[in-house]
Scaffold this motif. Structure first.
Motif, mmCIF file in Angstrom:
data_model
loop_
_atom_site.group_PDB
_atom_site.id
_atom_site.type_symbol
_atom_site.label_atom_id
_atom_site.label_comp_id
_atom_site.label_asym_id
_atom_site.label_seq_id
_atom_site.Cartn_x
_atom_site.Cartn_y
_atom_site.Cartn_z
ATOM 1 N N GLY A 171 46.945 13.681 36.864
ATOM 2 C CA GLY A 171 45.787 13.835 37.744
ATOM 3 C C GLY A 171 44.484 13.821 36.985
ATOM 4 O O GLY A 171 43.493 13.218 37.429
ATOM 5 N N ALA A 172 44.442 14.461 35.824
ATOM 6 C CA ALA A 172 43.216 14.484 35.012
ATOM 7 C C ALA A 172 42.842 13.085 34.544
ATOM 8 O O ALA A 172 41.661 12.709 34.540
ATOM 9 C CB ALA A 172 43.416 15.415 33.814
ATOM 10 N N VAL A 173 43.844 12.291 34.148
ATOM 11 C CA VAL A 173 43.576 10.923 33.686
ATOM 12 C C VAL A 173 43.057 10.061 34.841
ATOM 13 O O VAL A 173 42.097 9.301 34.680
ATOM 14 C CB VAL A 173 44.860 10.303 33.087
ATOM 15 N N ILE A 174 43.675 10.174 36.007
ATOM 16 C CA ILE A 174 43.244 9.368 37.158
ATOM 17 C C ILE A 174 41.834 9.761 37.591
ATOM 18 O O ILE A 174 41.028 8.897 37.955
ATOM 19 C CB ILE A 174 44.236 9.524 38.327
ATOM 20 N N CYS A 175 41.504 11.035 37.533
ATOM 21 C CA CYS A 175 40.139 11.473 37.867
ATOM 22 C C CYS A 175 39.126 10.871 36.909
ATOM 23 O O CYS A 175 38.013 10.499 37.312
ATOM 24 C CB CYS A 175 40.053 12.995 37.836
ATOM 25 N N ASP A 176 39.474 10.762 35.641
ATOM 26 C CA ASP A 176 38.572 10.163 34.659
ATOM 27 C C ASP A 176 38.364 8.676 34.919
ATOM 28 O O ASP A 176 37.276 8.138 34.671
ATOM 29 C CB ASP A 176 39.118 10.355 33.235
ATOM 30 N N LEU A 177 39.410 8.008 35.416
ATOM 31 C CA LEU A 177 39.341 6.560 35.619
ATOM 32 C C LEU A 177 38.688 6.184 36.938
ATOM 33 O O LEU A 177 38.017 5.151 37.026
ATOM 34 C CB LEU A 177 40.753 5.952 35.582
ATOM 35 N N HIS A 178 38.870 6.996 37.957
ATOM 36 C CA HIS A 178 38.498 6.590 39.310
ATOM 37 C C HIS A 178 37.066 6.967 39.647
ATOM 38 O O HIS A 178 36.592 8.052 39.302
ATOM 39 C CB HIS A 178 39.456 7.223 40.328
ATOM 40 N N ALA A 179 36.381 6.067 40.338
ATOM 41 C CA ALA A 179 34.982 6.303 40.710
ATOM 42 C C ALA A 179 34.863 7.400 41.752
ATOM 43 O O ALA A 179 33.844 8.095 41.812
ATOM 44 C CB ALA A 179 34.361 5.006 41.224
ATOM 45 N N TYR A 180 35.880 7.567 42.599
ATOM 46 C CA TYR A 180 35.833 8.560 43.670
ATOM 47 C C TYR A 180 36.736 9.736 43.305
ATOM 48 O O TYR A 180 37.806 9.927 43.868
ATOM 49 C CB TYR A 180 36.259 7.930 44.996
ATOM 50 N N THR A 181 36.276 10.538 42.346
ATOM 51 C CA THR A 181 37.074 11.644 41.829
ATOM 52 C C THR A 181 37.445 12.632 42.922
ATOM 53 O O THR A 181 38.556 13.177 42.940
ATOM 54 C CB THR A 181 36.301 12.370 40.717
ATOM 55 N N ASP A 182 36.534 12.839 43.876
ATOM 56 C CA ASP A 182 36.786 13.822 44.919
ATOM 57 C C ASP A 182 37.890 13.390 45.876
ATOM 58 O O ASP A 182 38.390 14.206 46.653
ATOM 59 C CB ASP A 182 35.507 14.092 45.712
ATOM 60 N N GLN A 183 38.285 12.119 45.818
ATOM 61 C CA GLN A 183 39.327 11.632 46.705
ATOM 62 C C GLN A 183 40.694 11.559 46.019
ATOM 63 O O GLN A 183 41.667 11.148 46.635
ATOM 64 C CB GLN A 183 38.948 10.264 47.270
ATOM 65 N N VAL A 184 40.755 11.939 44.747
ATOM 66 C CA VAL A 184 42.038 11.998 44.044
ATOM 67 C C VAL A 184 42.791 13.246 44.503
ATOM 68 O O VAL A 184 42.288 14.359 44.401
ATOM 69 C CB VAL A 184 41.829 12.032 42.516
ATOM 70 N N ILE A 185 43.998 13.041 45.041
ATOM 71 C CA ILE A 185 44.799 14.147 45.571
ATOM 72 C C ILE A 185 45.923 14.463 44.593
ATOM 73 O O ILE A 185 46.806 13.631 44.346
ATOM 74 C CB ILE A 185 45.384 13.793 46.946
ATOM 75 N N ASP A 187 48.983 16.724 44.312
ATOM 76 C CA ASP A 187 49.825 17.504 45.227
ATOM 77 C C ASP A 187 51.052 18.018 44.477
ATOM 78 O O ASP A 187 51.967 17.251 44.158
ATOM 79 C CB ASP A 187 50.251 16.626 46.405
ATOM 80 N N HIS A 188 51.071 19.325 44.213
ATOM 81 C CA HIS A 188 52.219 19.901 43.513
ATOM 82 C C HIS A 188 53.436 20.031 44.423
ATOM 83 O O HIS A 188 54.566 20.101 43.938
ATOM 84 C CB HIS A 188 51.839 21.270 42.935
ATOM 85 N N GLY A 189 53.206 20.062 45.729
ATOM 86 C CA GLY A 189 54.336 20.143 46.651
ATOM 87 C C GLY A 189 55.204 18.902 46.589
ATOM 88 O O GLY A 189 56.437 18.985 46.516
ATOM 89 N N SER A 190 54.562 17.726 46.599
ATOM 90 C CA SER A 190 55.312 16.466 46.532
ATOM 91 C C SER A 190 55.375 15.915 45.119
ATOM 92 O O SER A 190 55.936 14.844 44.904
ATOM 93 C CB SER A 190 54.657 15.427 47.445
ATOM 94 N N LEU A 191 54.795 16.651 44.153
ATOM 95 C CA LEU A 191 54.750 16.216 42.754
ATOM 96 C C LEU A 191 54.164 14.802 42.656
ATOM 97 O O LEU A 191 54.784 13.884 42.119
ATOM 98 C CB LEU A 191 56.148 16.249 42.121
ATOM 99 N N SER A 192 52.960 14.643 43.182
ATOM 100 C CA SER A 192 52.362 13.312 43.226
ATOM 101 C C SER A 192 50.862 13.370 42.984
ATOM 102 O O SER A 192 50.226 14.404 43.178
ATOM 103 C CB SER A 192 52.643 12.646 44.582
ATOM 104 N N VAL A 193 50.322 12.217 42.578
ATOM 105 C CA VAL A 193 48.882 12.007 42.450
ATOM 106 C C VAL A 193 48.563 10.747 43.247
ATOM 107 O O VAL A 193 49.170 9.699 43.021
ATOM 108 C CB VAL A 193 48.451 11.824 40.980
ATOM 109 N N SER A 194 47.633 10.841 44.203
ATOM 110 C CA SER A 194 47.346 9.714 45.076
ATOM 111 C C SER A 194 45.844 9.509 45.213
ATOM 112 O O SER A 194 45.077 10.468 45.245
ATOM 113 C CB SER A 194 47.938 9.937 46.479
ATOM 114 N N VAL A 195 45.443 8.264 45.328
ATOM 115 C CA VAL A 195 44.069 7.897 45.657
ATOM 116 C C VAL A 195 44.070 6.432 46.071
ATOM 117 O O VAL A 195 44.636 5.585 45.401
ATOM 118 C CB VAL A 195 43.106 8.140 44.472
#
Length: 577
Positions: A171-185, A187-195
């Protein structure tokens, strides 16, 4: 639309999978026998002990843990679903191994990566403290962003104990890469990172020591899980199913295209090129392929995704669990709602208007004068919320139907936009301009060339007529050609690229935008200083769909054909408008 139908379409679309693991085994033959080198340390080592030995996150490989992958089961299970699967076993942090994985990954529909690759606990793929798997994820996603945010499903398939920490690091890496950091989800429940069009899952191997509930997936179950996740990412809904069906049809009927484009016709094409020029011939070849693909799609059952049965099923799905009272806007502009029942909403949405433009409400035929029925799907109860929600959805679909290319999906790694009929620009003053240059006058260029640019006014989607919608996400702009006269059309000069004979946009690395830079002699002034200080600069906003651009040109030309006469005012006012 049923989940089974969506899964069927998704399975038909998916063709390739890549699995990367450094401890593969075929049946009972394990190629990476770690027991011989790692010893027999207990699997019960707690995270505090790991941290004291340098593993802060509990992510390192513990001696004795089984991280193996049965590649035969994986390949056969993917094959059972009609998906071709490649399995790669990196031998270490060699550039060749990593390059091979990345080159295959960008062309694969599904990518499955082990978390720890190689015999050492942390193999670096570059500077910093990233594991090889995390470095691969970063490189794959970076490539996808440059290519216009392509659809991507990545699965981290691991026996590493602390899956939640893996999710956090990804999640930290995707937030650094993505322009819309606030839309990076994350989710520890589903063990996923989505945007957007990206989803990264962390899945536990069957021999995981302490997996969370529902996290374990055997090699035989893995393909079905990936198909389900891909369907959830991209395949649920009418329009995604339409797109998947179109792509699948092109793939399945590629032989028909090849049969039409016979190599025995090469001499005729070369002759055409010799009598015109290389750029014109390339454009002609492109149009041939485009029209052939369009013809192909019209002969197969692509539109079945939006036939009556799927429409009815999707309406039921979207209206499900909504209150009985639905709100229908009665006017074209503004807000003036009337209440309809859920059954009436279903009738309106599935059967539409009759031949007289009326719908059945309260057992009476009522004229429907509103411009949209999207408000019937709203879950909001306040009228202003219903209006804002439905307007945002309508504008988003308006942008899809207006634009063939957009900056959001045409980034650095895509072909540069070209200045020709339908190109939408925005000057540094914020004003929008539409290029009217015919396609035939946009090729075989050299030096500075003048282009006619038609101004488009911004309009309030809530109260004014408009023709085009541009923008992305929640920021959409309505544009109107209303009131534009020939005298409003302005001319700007641009320097043609010597290698392609056309005017190309240039990529701005600082703000990740495409721009066209005018010649110094241009009569339209911008305020940005780019390639050549003082040159007018125009940001590329997108390319209109050809039919939309032609419609606007036809409207302008029609206005030129009006005959103005000086006549008796009584007759003029009595005449037909």
């Amino acid at each position: 639309m049923s989940q089974d139908f969506a899964m069927m379409r998704t399975t038909a679309f998916l063709q390739t999978a890549l699995v990367v693991d450094d401890e593969i085994q075929v049946g009972n033959d394990q190629y990476a026998a770690e027991e011989a080198t790692l010893g027999t340390a207990s699997l019960e080592m707690d995270y505090d002990q790991r941290a004291s030995e340098g593993d802060e996150f509990g992510l390192d490989r513990v001696p004795g843990e089984d991280h193996s992958l049965d590649s035969m089961k994986v390949v056969e299970s993917f094959a059972d679903h009609g998906i071709s699967c490649a399995v790669l076993q990196p031998r270490g942090p060699s550039p060749d191994d990593l390059g091979r994985v990345e080159s295959l990954a960008v062309r694969s529909d599904i990518v499955v990566l082990d978390w720890l690759l190689g015999r050492s606990d942390e193999i670096k793929s570059g500077p910093g403290e990233e594991t090889t798997s995390l470095g691969l994820v970063k490189n794959i996603v970076s490539h996808d962003i440059e290519a216009g945010n392509r659809l991507r499903l990545i699965c981290i398939y691991t026996a590493t104990p602390d899956l939640h920490s893996i999710v956090d690091r990804i999640g930290a890496v995707i937030c650094d890469l993505h322009a819309y950091t606030d839309q990076v989800i994350v989710d520890h429940g589903s063990l996923s990172v989505s945007v957007d069009s990206l989803r990264i899952l962390v899945v536990a191997k069957p021999h995981h020591s302490a997996p969370p509930d529902g996290a374990v997936c055997t090699e035989a179950e893995l393909p079905a899980r990936m198909i389900y996740e891909f369907c959830e990412l991209a395949g649920v809904g009418l329009l995604p199913q339409l797109a998947l069906a179109a792509i699948s049809s092109i793939r399945d009927n590629a032989h028909r295209l090849l049969a039409r484009f016979d190599r025995n016709l090469d001499s005729a094409f070369i002759s055409h090129r010799a009598m015109t020029d290389s750029v014109g011939a390339e454009q002609f070849a492109h149009s041939l392929v485009s029209s052939e693909v369009t013809s192909l799609l019209s002969t197969v059952e692509v539109a079945s995704a939006v036939y009556e049965a799927p429409i009815e099923a999707r309406v039921e799905q979207l209206l499900g669990n909504l209150p009985e009272k639905r709100m229908l806007n009665k006017v074209k502009f503004g807000q003036s709602y009337r209440s309809v029942t859920l059954g009436e909403a279903r009738e309106i949405l599935t059967n539409g208007l009759d031949s007289n433009g009326k719908v059945r409400i309260d057992n009476a035929d009522v004229p429907l004068r509103c411009s949209s029925t999207t408000s019937l799907f709203s879950r909001s109860e306040q009228e202003h919320e219903i209006y804002s929600e439905s307007l945002a959805i309508d504008l988003a679909f308006g942008a899809l139907s207006s634009l063939a290319r957009t900056p959001e999906h045409d980034g650095k790694g895509t072909p540069a936009p070209l200045l020709r009929l339908g190109a939408l620009l925005r000057g540094d003053d914020g004003k929008y301009l539409l290029c009217l240059q015919p396609l035939c006058d946009s090729v075989r260029l050299s030096g500075s060339v003048a282009f006619p640019l038609m101004p488009l006014s911004t309009a309030s989607a809530e109260s004014e007529v408009f023709d085009i919608v541009v923008g992305s996400r929640d920021s959409y702009v309505a544009l109107s050609r209303d009131g534009v006269k020939l005298s409003d059309v302005r001319v700007a000069s641009f320097d043609a690229s010597s290698d392609v004979g056309m005017v190309q946009a240039l990529w701005g690395s600082e703000d990740s935008r495409w721009r066209f830079y005018g010649s110094r002699s241009s009569s339209v002034q911008g305020g940005d200083a780019g390639a050549g200080a003082g040159n007018p600069v125009f940001e590329w906003v997108g390319d209109l769909r050809p039919e939309k651009a032609n419609q606007i040109v036809a409207h302008l030309v029609t206005n030129l054909g009006r005959t103005g006469i000086n006549e008796f005012e009584y007759l003029r006012r009595s005449g037909r408008k």
